[in-house]
Design a protein around this motif. Sequence first.
Motif, PDB file in Angstrom:
ATOM      1  N   SER A   1       0.840  -1.209   0.000  1.00 10.51           N
ATOM      2  CA  SER A   1       0.000   0.000   0.000  1.00 10.51           C
ATOM      3  C   SER A   1       0.870   1.253   0.000  1.00 10.51           C
ATOM      4  O   SER A   1       1.905   1.302   0.674  1.00 10.51           O
ATOM      5  N   SER A   2       0.425   2.256  -0.722  1.00  9.72           N
ATOM      6  CA  SER A   2       1.148   3.535  -0.706  1.00  9.72           C
ATOM      7  C   SER A   2       0.823   4.278   0.589  1.00  9.72           C
ATOM      8  O   SER A   2      -0.147   3.949   1.286  1.00  9.72           O
ATOM      9  N   GLU A   3       1.632   5.293   0.865  1.00 10.54           N
ATOM     10  CA  GLU A   3       1.389   6.097   2.076  1.00 10.54           C
ATOM     11  C   GLU A   3      -0.010   6.716   2.014  1.00 10.54           C
ATOM     12  O   GLU A   3      -0.736   6.739   3.006  1.00 10.54           O
TER      13      GLU A   3
ATOM     14  N   ARG B   1       6.807   4.254   7.125  1.00 11.85           N
ATOM     15  CA  ARG B   1       5.626   4.771   6.419  1.00 11.85           C
ATOM     16  C   ARG B   1       4.401   4.740   7.327  1.00 11.85           C
ATOM     17  O   ARG B   1       3.636   5.700   7.405  1.00 11.85           O
TER      18      ARG B   1
END
Length: 409
Positions: free
Chosen positions: A115-117, A154
């Motif tokens: 997952s992205s930030e 993150r």
Amino acid sequence: MSWDTLLTGVRLATMDPARGCAYGAIEDGALAIEDGRIAWLGSRVELPGDLPSEVEVVDGEGRWVTPGLIDCHTHLVYGGSRAGEFELRLQGASYEEIARRGGGILSTVEATRASSEQELYESAARRLQRFLAEGVTGIEIKSGYGLEFDSELRQLRVARRLGETYPVTVSKTFLGAHTLPPEFEDGDAYIDYLCDQMLPAVASEQLADAVDVFCESIGFNLAQVEKLFSAARDHGLPVKIHAEQLSNMGGAAAAAGWGALSADHLEYLDDQGVAALAASGAVAVLLPGAFYFLRETQLPPVQALRDAGVPIAVASDCNPGSSPAESLLLMLNMACTLFRLTPEEALAGVTRNAAHALGWKQERGVIAAGACADLVLWDIEHPAELAYFLGGNPCHQVVVAGETVLRHG
Ligand code: NIG
Ligand code: FE
């Protein structure tokens, strides 16, 4: 005296033990706010006669007011869902079996790493808003679903951004020692990596307020806990522990020896563990959502904790595997029905004692002169109703640092 706001016509559940009555209650109360803090509180008849003319007077219309609620143990930031494992468990697989087969925490690790930030931020923000809508103004958020440098950091950055964006005070906890990541075969080597590589980076970026570890056969052993806690001390970070959840490993007593803020779960805590917590002043954090969702049968030793005077907190443990709980009020009910806490103990567990578990003693979790003006106004007739409803939300208004941040209806 330069009060900004005077709240009258309220019943105050101060949760201040110094008041020596149930819920520290003040009926027909009034409360003054100045610069985001509680400047004065008492019964309306005690109000000074010479009120400053510029003060804004707000009528609470007889509502109960509590301190802003505090959820002192969550894993709010994660990717994916574990609904599939829920189905597997309903077919007979145990939580530990699933974990040993590489599912469990590791399946969330995979989803979180992918997952992205921004994705992590958005899904956690949705959950945070649900808590805030129930009057949660303080929350602890752990990492622990990255288990490698970039994704652990993150998660912690997302936690920090949530605290900067929403009117909720966030306490960030580094839980790199949640489980052994797939890249490592040896727990000792992973703990060395945490101590030598990750912890220094987390500390230098000021990304954590505390360090946590999962002490369990599917987590880390006592020697590894000690090593991690020693490194945390070197960085000036307080510690806490997931202990005695599925078996008795003596983790709570070990953590107490390191002056831990809290020991959490504790279903298998023995008398020695209770005594160690009592002697150290650590808070016992009970997590009825995980107990319920994993269908545990071993109850935490609530009476022994009470007898020893250990402060008891209650938290959601919001996480995708063992407690997909997004309601702290529901946890109050479960703490009473499952663990036999009184509604007053349960409320103290999400206010005064939760603050204590995060090192926020006196500052939050209590309505007292000098404390932060984080308050919730409730449409209830008695504070016990907060633990009584199953899935209801009687929150009327949420005030953070003296400002209204949310009003229902
Ligand atoms: O607090 N006990 C360890 N950690 C979490 C569960 C994490 C998971 O299953 O994803 C807990 O229950
Ligand atoms: Fe947890």
